[in-house]
Scaffold this active site. Structure first.
Site, mmCIF file in Angstrom:
data_model
loop_
_atom_site.group_PDB
_atom_site.id
_atom_site.type_symbol
_atom_site.label_atom_id
_atom_site.label_comp_id
_atom_site.label_asym_id
_atom_site.label_seq_id
_atom_site.Cartn_x
_atom_site.Cartn_y
_atom_site.Cartn_z
ATOM 1 C CG ASP A 9 5.499 11.909 11.982
ATOM 2 O OD1 ASP A 9 5.693 13.102 11.679
ATOM 3 O OD2 ASP A 9 5.746 10.965 11.223
ATOM 4 N N GLY A 57 6.540 4.589 4.533
ATOM 5 C CA GLY A 57 6.686 5.798 5.335
ATOM 6 C C GLY A 57 8.003 5.779 6.073
ATOM 7 N N GLY A 58 8.165 6.740 6.960
ATOM 8 C CA GLY A 58 9.419 6.847 7.684
ATOM 9 C C GLY A 58 9.625 5.705 8.658
ATOM 10 C CG MET A 59 7.631 5.363 12.026
ATOM 11 S SD MET A 59 6.504 5.201 13.396
ATOM 12 C CE MET A 59 7.084 3.682 14.119
ATOM 13 C CG LEU A 105 -2.029 -1.049 1.248
ATOM 14 C CD1 LEU A 105 -2.818 -0.952 2.547
ATOM 15 C CD2 LEU A 105 -2.954 -0.902 0.050
ATOM 16 N N GLY A 106 1.979 1.231 0.661
ATOM 17 C CA GLY A 106 2.807 2.440 0.710
ATOM 18 C C GLY A 106 3.943 2.290 1.691
#
Length: 956
Positions: A164, A51-53, A48-49
């Protein structure tokens, strides 16, 4: 059942950050042999995508027969697997208990193949940052954020902090449901102050970096563009930190830009840490109340923000415009029905059409806003809070009450047919601009929490709010240029309100914010085709640039404003620009002769708006300053006296500009030796200033020191000393260094007049240490004299070196500073008994003044001749001494009042010289004449007065 279960869809070619990438690549290469990729008990459907984590996959939960989203955390995020797993589990359990409709539900936390994952509710929809890129009204955007905010508030009540929050971490489902993602997942460690400092970011980074999360050795720190000051500083993050990030996100979504500079990471960080929030773009339909709430939520200090997310949301939801719109609809209905019909059926004066306008000030000035101001003042200046509030609150209340009255009067006059629709529109437009100025002034008190130096400027800004009487002047309003036709009219009006906000920033020395507002107006190519608005914007831009210290740029802006205004017949702007431009030429650009040559044109332009007290009195003040700078003292005094009389006649003397003009008049009189006339003026300046700004405003020190200088020259140094001692006690340890320095210099001058060299030297020395950057040549000259009287030769020589070193090589040798340094040098040398050496600087100073008919130069020549005469007498050169002293007396008699003590000083010196020569009768005559002048203004124990009596006694 979801078809994705039967045929799992492979992800696109994975990047290095995809923890399952190798398994998916293998499956793509060998499709017949591959089995669906498993993550624990979850079947991976697709990527799906990222991120930073970590990376998020769509998965299928076989046990509960549902689709879920599973986030797999990056390995570098989870350094200590067991510790991190326990903390994540604790967070997930807390989240699960929330069950809030605006938070994505976390189902479980687990480990598989060495990876830590989080399984959560699957939301069909788009992230908030994608959603806002579609055409949306500000109300739609605000509504979505209010839902997200309710999710944050619920989590805060449960003790969780997001750390965040940003639009990318909020989803909007296909049904319009808003849900916040990743709550608590960024908080991998206990919320203690031991968080690591943010990683260094290279200067000049691209703005895209603002959207990238920052990490350092495994500590997830947030996304720079949305980070709170405490995150930037590596301090503990709290619910107030989430509030800050929420406000940044909403600001960005509403206004399409960042609230802080994006030139570099350092610029962003500086703005965030100091709470410098950019104003919204001109013409934005978003109400100012929303911006005010966001700005408070982005205050630098967490304690200055809202007490909770719930309070912030309540402020954002509050809409006083609802009542106003309902009233407006009723009024419109009444107007359609016809005023005559209303009068005929009710027999009343159409009161129903004009309900009280007080609700229009909701959120601008009401009890809640007054409480905000009180809170801000008490936080910034607790010791002075009572006096400051006593000065500003009644003024703000009177201003608001007058505004409401004028709005009501305008509505009734229109409804009754006494005022035309055109006049009603002009009055409404004027009042709307005044309301914007009031709103911005009250708002600025919140900024003072981040910058305490703003407070003193703000106190005077309240006193100098633009006059409301202008909005009631029907003749002046009708004579003004007509506004443009619709739909441009509303746009221009909005920009004029923006310029009113910029003017408040000018008065509070917030030049950067003010210039941003002006540029937002100038960037509207369509609106500035209406040239009156263009002229107004350039006038404001030039005024801000003057304050910013950019005189050349300011001149260009003033030129644009002036010629545009003259071209379209905008008389008020042409007049105001011309006088400000003249002052700029004379002072900052050091072209006084050019300014003097243009005074005739400036006067002609201002004569057209002579009935406007503010504009015309400002012209008189500025013209007086230009005359003074070129040595035309009589016209300068006449202009200032006319300005003071005009303001007094119209009740506008008790404003910052009024006090400033009165101060200019008093300073002019002091400079010209008119001490007896200057003293009562400075008493009045001090009284007006105290009423405007309270007794402890920093400018009080300057006013008191000027008065003390006048009193000393009237032979009342003890009175001057007492006033300065009282001032010093009042100032105490004030943060304003210039104010403390002014008080100390006043003390030193008074002590020196009493021949107390040691005290004077001490005061001057402390003043120099207090504010060395403001201690210039003339102050060093005073210290030099004090050191000489105290017989401190090393201190005297050092002060002489400093005073001479700071003289501008290209300065005017006839100027005040140059003359004071040489005069002080001569007197200092004389005090040390170095009489021959003292003659040189005094003679040098006088030589450059010979031939000038300037009355100030004549007075200086007299003082120099007086000192030279005394020196010649001490050296036994009696004839030369008498010649010098008679020259001094003649110079004084030509330009000074018969009661000036300088005349008495010359007469006393002549009396002492006559006595030394054995001319007893002549000595008595001179000393008697001197005494008759001293007794008119001097204290009974004034030293020269006692000396005059002593000469007479010895002669007899």
């Amino acid at each position: 059942m979801d078809g994705d279960r039967a045929t799992p869809i492979p992800a696109p070619p994975p990047g290095d950050g995809d923890p399952l990438g190798k398994q998916l690549v293998k499956r793509a290469l060998f499709p017949r042999r591959a089995q669906p990729v498993q993550l624990g008990r979850f079947t991976v459907l697709k990527l799906l995508g990222q991120g930073g984590m970590g990376v998020v996959y769509a998965c299928y939960d076989d046990r509960l027969d549902r689709k879920v989203a599973v986030k797999v955390l990056h390995r570098e995020v989870v350094r200590e697997q067991e510790t991190s797993r326990k903390r994540l589990l604790r967070e997930a359990q807390a989240m699960a208990r929330l069950s809030h409709p605006n938070i994505v539900t976390v189902h479980e936390v687990g480990q598989a193949d060495g990876l830590v994952y989080v399984a959560m509710e699957f939301v069909r929809g788009v992230s908030l940052d994608v959603w806002v890129h579609e055409p949306r009204s500000w109300r739609e955007i605000l509504s979505a954020y209010l839902q997200a905010g309710r999710g944050l508030a619920a989590a805060h009540r449960a003790g969780l902090v997001h750390r965040d929050f940003k639009p990318q971490n909020v989803m909007i489902s296909d049904e319009g449901q808003v849900k916040v993602l990743d709550f608590g997942l960024a908080r991998l460690r206990d919320g203690d102050p031991g968080e690591e400092a943010p990683a260094e970011v290279p200067a000049g980074c691209e703005s895209g970096l603002l959207l990238r999360p920052l990490t350092r050795t495994g500590a997830v720190l947030g996304t720079p563009g949305y980070m709170s000051p405490e995150q930037h500083l590596g301090r503990r993050t709290t619910a107030e930190s989430d509030q800050f990030s929420f406000c940044v996100s909403l600001y960005q979504s509403l206004y399409g830009g960042w609230p802080f500079s994006t030139e570099s990471f350092q610029a962003l960080r500086e703005d965030a840490v100091h709470g410098r929030v950019a104003p919204p773009p001109a013409g934005s339909p978003v109400p100012s109340r929303v911006f005010k709430a966001l700005r408070r939520g982005m205050m630098a200090e967490p304690a200055a923000r809202f007490a909770s997310m719930a309070d912030l949301l309540a402020e954002l939801e509050r809409d006083p415009g609802v009542l106003i719109r309902r009233v407006a609809a009723l009024v419109a209905t009444a107007v359609i029905a016809g005023v005559s019909g209303v009068l005929a059926t009710t027999g009343k004066v159409a009161v129903e059409q004009c309900p009280d306008a007080r609700p229009e000030l909701a959120g601008v000035w009401d009890e809640e806003r007054a409480a905000d101001v009180r809170t801000a003042v008490r936080a910034v200046a607790p010791a002075r809070a009572a006096e400051i509030l006593a000065a500003i609150e009644p003024r703000l209340e009177r201003y608001a009450a007058t505004w409401v009255q004028l709005r009501n009067d305008a509505c009734r006059a229109h409804a009754e047919g006494r005022h035309s629709p055109q006049l009603f529109d002009l009055q409404t437009s004027c009042l709307d601009q005044r309301r914007a100025a009031l709103d911005a002034t009250v708002d600025a008190f919140a900024l003072a929490l981040a910058d305490a130096t703003l407070l003193d400027n703000l106190v005077q800004t309240v006193a100098g709010l633009p006059p409301l009487a202008t909005c009631a002047d029907s003749e002046a309003l009708m004579a003004a240029l007509p506004p443009p036709d619709e739909p441009l009219r509303a746009r221009v009006q909005k920009h004029r309100e923006t310029l009113a906000l910029a003017e408040v920033h000018e008065h509070t020395a917030q030049t950067r914010l003010g210039l941003q507002l002006v540029e937002s107006v100038l960037s509207d190519a369509r609106a500035i085709r209406y040239e009156p608005l263009l002229a107004e914007a350039y006038l404001r831009k030039g005024s801000l640039q003057v304050l910013e210290g950019a005189p050349t740029a300011a001149l260009q802006s003033f030129d644009e404003a002036l010629w545009t205004a003259i071209g379209v017949g905008h008389e008020a702007v042409a007049a105001l620009t011309s006088s400000r431009r003249g002052l700029l030429l004379a002072y900052q650009l050091r072209r006084p002769e050019q300014a003097r040559a243009e005074l005739r044109l400036i006067a002609a332009l201002n004569r057209k708006v002579e009935r406007d007290v503010e504009i015309y009195s400002q012209f008189l003040n500025n013209a007086g300053a230009v005359h003074a700078l070129v040595g035309e003292w009589a016209p300068a005094r006449a202009r200032w006296e006319e300005a003071v009389a005009l303001r007094e006649e119209h009740g506008r003397l008790d404003t910052p500009l009024g006090v400033g003009t009165l101060f200019n008049l008093g300073a002019h009189l002091l400079k010209n030796g008119r001490y007896e006339e200057a003293a009562p003026i400075f008493h009045r300046v001090i009284a007006l200033s105290e009423a405007l700004s309270g007794p402890n405003h920093p400018e009080r020190a300057m006013y008191e020191s000027m008065l003390a200088y006048g009193l000393t020259n009237l032979g009342r140094p003890r009175e001057a000393l007492a006033r300065m001692q009282e001032l010093q006690e009042r100032i105490g340890s004030s943060e304003n260094k210039v104010a403390r320095m002014s008080a100390l210099i006043g003390l030193g001058q008074a002590a020196l007049a009493l021949d107390d060299g040691r005290s004077a030297l001490q005061h001057f020395a402390v003043a120099q240490r207090t504010s060395p950057e403001n201690f210039r040549s003339r102050e060093w000259a005073w210290l030099m004299r004090a050191a000489a009287v105290a017989a401190d030769v090393p201190a005297m020589e050092n002060a002489r070196k400093e005073a001479l070193a700071r003289l501008d090589e290209h300065g005017d040798v006839r100027g005040t500073t140059y003359q004071e340094v040489l005069f002080g040098q001569g007197r200092a040398l004389a005090s040390l008994g170095r009489l021959r050496e003292a003659l040189e600087p005094l003679s040098q100073a006088r030589s450059v003044l010979v031939g000038s008919d300037d009355p100030i130069h004549a007075m200086r020549r007299g003082k120099l001749s007086l000192e030279l005469g005394r020196l010649r007498g001490q050296l036994g050169e009696q004839e030369a001494a008498e010649s010098e002293l008679r020259t001094a007396l003649a110079e004084f008699e030509a330009v000074l009042s018969p009661r000036n003590l300088e005349l008495a000083d010359a007469m006393l010196a002549l009396g002492e010289l006559a006595l030394a020569r054995g001319l007893v009768d002549e000595a008595v005559q001179w000393a008697s004449r001197a005494e008759s002048i001293y007794v008119t203004t001097a204290e009974p124990d004034h030293g020269p007065l006692l000396q005059a009596r002593g000469v007479q006694a010895r002669a007899r």
